[in-house]
Design an enzyme around this catalytic site. Structure first.
Site, PDB file in Angstrom:
ATOM      1  N   ASN A   6       0.835  -1.159  -0.031  1.00 52.11           N
ATOM      2  CA  ASN A   6       0.033  -0.070   0.026  1.00 52.11           C
ATOM      3  C   ASN A   6       1.033   1.227   0.022  1.00 52.11           C
ATOM      4  O   ASN A   6       1.611   1.464   1.101  1.00 52.11           O
ATOM      5  CB  ASN A   6      -0.955  -0.022   1.378  1.00 52.11           C
ATOM      6  CG  ASN A   6      -1.798   1.211   1.591  1.00 52.11           C
ATOM      7  OD1 ASN A   6      -1.840   1.926   0.320  1.00 52.11           O
ATOM      8  ND2 ASN A   6      -2.616   1.199   2.461  1.00 52.11           N
ATOM      9  N   PHE A   7       0.982   2.004  -1.096  1.00 52.76           N
ATOM     10  CA  PHE A   7       1.766   3.208  -1.067  1.00 52.76           C
ATOM     11  C   PHE A   7       1.424   4.376  -0.488  1.00 52.76           C
ATOM     12  O   PHE A   7       1.870   5.386  -0.200  1.00 52.76           O
ATOM     13  CB  PHE A   7       2.096   3.496  -2.752  1.00 52.76           C
ATOM     14  CG  PHE A   7       2.849   2.624  -3.628  1.00 52.76           C
ATOM     15  CD1 PHE A   7       3.585   1.374  -2.987  1.00 52.76           C
ATOM     16  CD2 PHE A   7       3.057   2.795  -4.845  1.00 52.76           C
ATOM     17  CE1 PHE A   7       4.315   0.716  -3.561  1.00 52.76           C
ATOM     18  CE2 PHE A   7       3.911   1.887  -5.695  1.00 52.76           C
ATOM     19  CZ  PHE A   7       4.383   1.058  -5.002  1.00 52.76           C
ATOM     20  N   LYS A   8       0.074   4.288  -0.328  1.00 53.27           N
ATOM     21  CA  LYS A   8      -0.600   5.412   0.459  1.00 53.27           C
ATOM     22  C   LYS A   8      -0.567   6.638  -0.498  1.00 53.27           C
ATOM     23  O   LYS A   8      -0.464   6.349  -1.752  1.00 53.27           O
ATOM     24  CB  LYS A   8      -0.159   5.595   1.891  1.00 53.27           C
ATOM     25  CG  LYS A   8      -0.249   4.382   2.830  1.00 53.27           C
ATOM     26  CD  LYS A   8       0.191   4.530   4.301  1.00 53.27           C
ATOM     27  CE  LYS A   8      -0.274   3.075   4.687  1.00 53.27           C
ATOM     28  NZ  LYS A   8      -0.039   3.210   6.361  1.00 53.27           N
ATOM     29  N   HIS A  85      -9.665   0.775   5.196  1.00 54.47           N
ATOM     30  CA  HIS A  85      -8.239   0.951   5.948  1.00 54.47           C
ATOM     31  C   HIS A  85      -8.573   2.011   7.101  1.00 54.47           C
ATOM     32  O   HIS A  85      -9.362   2.862   7.001  1.00 54.47           O
ATOM     33  CB  HIS A  85      -7.260   1.612   4.931  1.00 54.47           C
ATOM     34  CG  HIS A  85      -5.772   1.830   5.331  1.00 54.47           C
ATOM     35  ND1 HIS A  85      -5.629   2.764   6.121  1.00 54.47           N
ATOM     36  CD2 HIS A  85      -4.928   0.869   4.998  1.00 54.47           C
ATOM     37  CE1 HIS A  85      -4.298   2.479   6.317  1.00 54.47           C
ATOM     38  NE2 HIS A  85      -3.840   1.339   5.826  1.00 54.47           N
ATOM     39  N   GLU A 154      -5.009  -4.871  10.703  1.00 49.42           N
ATOM     40  CA  GLU A 154      -3.789  -3.986  10.833  1.00 49.42           C
ATOM     41  C   GLU A 154      -4.261  -3.288  12.122  1.00 49.42           C
ATOM     42  O   GLU A 154      -4.822  -2.262  12.162  1.00 49.42           O
ATOM     43  CB  GLU A 154      -3.802  -2.855   9.702  1.00 49.42           C
ATOM     44  CG  GLU A 154      -3.453  -3.452   8.547  1.00 49.42           C
ATOM     45  CD  GLU A 154      -3.127  -2.633   7.096  1.00 49.42           C
ATOM     46  OE1 GLU A 154      -2.042  -2.674   6.910  1.00 49.42           O
ATOM     47  OE2 GLU A 154      -3.699  -1.574   7.048  1.00 49.42           O
ATOM     48  N   GLY A 160       2.790   2.573  10.768  1.00 46.00           N
ATOM     49  CA  GLY A 160       3.582   3.575  10.474  1.00 46.00           C
ATOM     50  C   GLY A 160       4.330   4.015  11.724  1.00 46.00           C
ATOM     51  O   GLY A 160       5.096   4.990  11.814  1.00 46.00           O
ATOM     52  N   SER A 190       3.717  -2.128  10.294  1.00 48.87           N
ATOM     53  CA  SER A 190       5.124  -2.153  10.351  1.00 48.87           C
ATOM     54  C   SER A 190       6.031  -3.207  10.106  1.00 48.87           C
ATOM     55  O   SER A 190       6.684  -3.999  10.725  1.00 48.87           O
ATOM     56  CB  SER A 190       5.539  -1.609  12.010  1.00 48.87           C
ATOM     57  OG  SER A 190       5.185  -0.379  12.036  1.00 48.87           O
TER      58      SER A 190
HETATM   59  P1  13P Z   1       3.012   0.538   7.603  1.00 48.61           P
HETATM   60  O1  13P Z   1       3.578  -0.624   6.924  1.00 48.61           O
HETATM   61  O2  13P Z   1       3.858   1.747   7.042  1.00 48.61           O
HETATM   62  O3  13P Z   1       3.044   0.305   9.112  1.00 48.61           O
HETATM   63  O4  13P Z   1       1.629   0.527   7.012  1.00 48.61           O
HETATM   64  C1  13P Z   1       0.780  -0.556   7.108  1.00 48.61           C
HETATM   65  C2  13P Z   1      -0.413  -0.079   6.315  1.00 48.61           C
HETATM   66  O5  13P Z   1      -1.194   0.886   6.901  1.00 48.61           O
HETATM   67  C3  13P Z   1      -0.656  -0.749   5.053  1.00 48.61           C
HETATM   68  O6  13P Z   1      -2.187  -0.645   4.561  1.00 48.61           O
END
Ligand code: 13P
Length: 231
Positions: A6-8, A85, A154, A160, A190
């Site tokens: 997920n690149f966000k 999400h 998650e 994050g 993470s």
């Molecule tokens: P991180 O891997 O940066 O913690 O993010 C996880 C996430 O939200 C994936 O959708």
């Protein structure tokens, strides 16, 4: 094992073009890899991995300023979506009712749905039954038998932060989630090159949803390599 990125709201079109070409020549037919880039990269193509959208509104088209809808996803041939999400729920105020409406709509349109759930730190501190009640509530009005459902657990406090949930916490929660659905269960929060091997070994973990550690294609390739050879 399903490995998803997920690149966000990160990277640029040029960076994603380069990323996709490197990844596409690395991934092979035995891998099950999904990438969710920002919407501006939806027209990019890949032969060996799946591309999906991080969010969309549950209508074909219409007066929904700022939203992406089904007509444009069809135009790009996109059939994979993230729904629920924690960033959508917590930053943009998407409630369970909206998540469920999106779920119904995209299920009716035959999308693979990566449905995200996860408790806050406050709930985690209240203990097992509070966590289970909360996670159960995030399945309200969700068809847990939908054949293209993939659940991503998650925990909000692990996203994050660089600190993933502990192995025992993931195991206990995934064992509980397994009682709710037979569909694949991914862990996210993470996940990094240093911990992915241990995470993918956990019973009832069928893959990982990776945020920041997926942004570097060489790092993501190494994580896919770790997933190879696991169940
Ligand atoms: P991180 O891997 O940066 O913690 O993010 C996880 C996430 O939200 C994936 O959708």
């Amino acid at each position: 094992m399903i490995i998803a990125a997920n690149f966000k709201s990160n990277l640029t079109l040029q960076k994603i073009k380069n990323y996709f070409s490197v990844l596409d020549s690395f991934v092979n037919g035995n891998d099950d890899v999904y990438v969710f880039p920002p919407f501006f990269a939806m027209q990019e193509k890949a032969k060996n991995f799946h591309i999906g959208v991080q969010n969309a509104y549950c209508e074909f088209n219409g007066a929904f300023s700022g939203e992406i809808t089904l007509e444009s996803l069809n135009d790009f041939g996109i059939k994979n979506i993230l729904i629920g999400h924690s960033e959508r729920r917590n930053i943009f105020g998407e409630n369970q009712e909206l998540c469920a409406r999106k779920f119904d709509f995209f299920a009716q349109n035959n999308f693979s749905i990566f449905y995200c759930i996860g408790e806050s730190l406050e709930t985690r501190k209240k203990g097992k039954s509070a966590i289970e009640d909360f996670l159960s509530s995030q399945f309200d009005r969700i068809d847990v038998d939908y054949e293209k459902l993939i659940v991503a657990y998650e925990p909000v406090w692990a996203i994050g932060t660089g600190v993933s949930a502990k192995i025992e916490e993931i195991e206990e929660t995934h064992n509980f989630l397994r009682t709710l659905t037979k569909r694949p269960l991914l862990y996210g929060g993470s996940v990094q090159l240093q911990n992915i091997s241990d995470i993918l070994k956990i019973k009832n973990v069928d893959g990982a949803l990776i945020g920041s550690a997926s942004l570097d294609v060489e790092n993501f390739k190494k994580m896919i390599e770790v997933a190879r050879g696991k169940k």
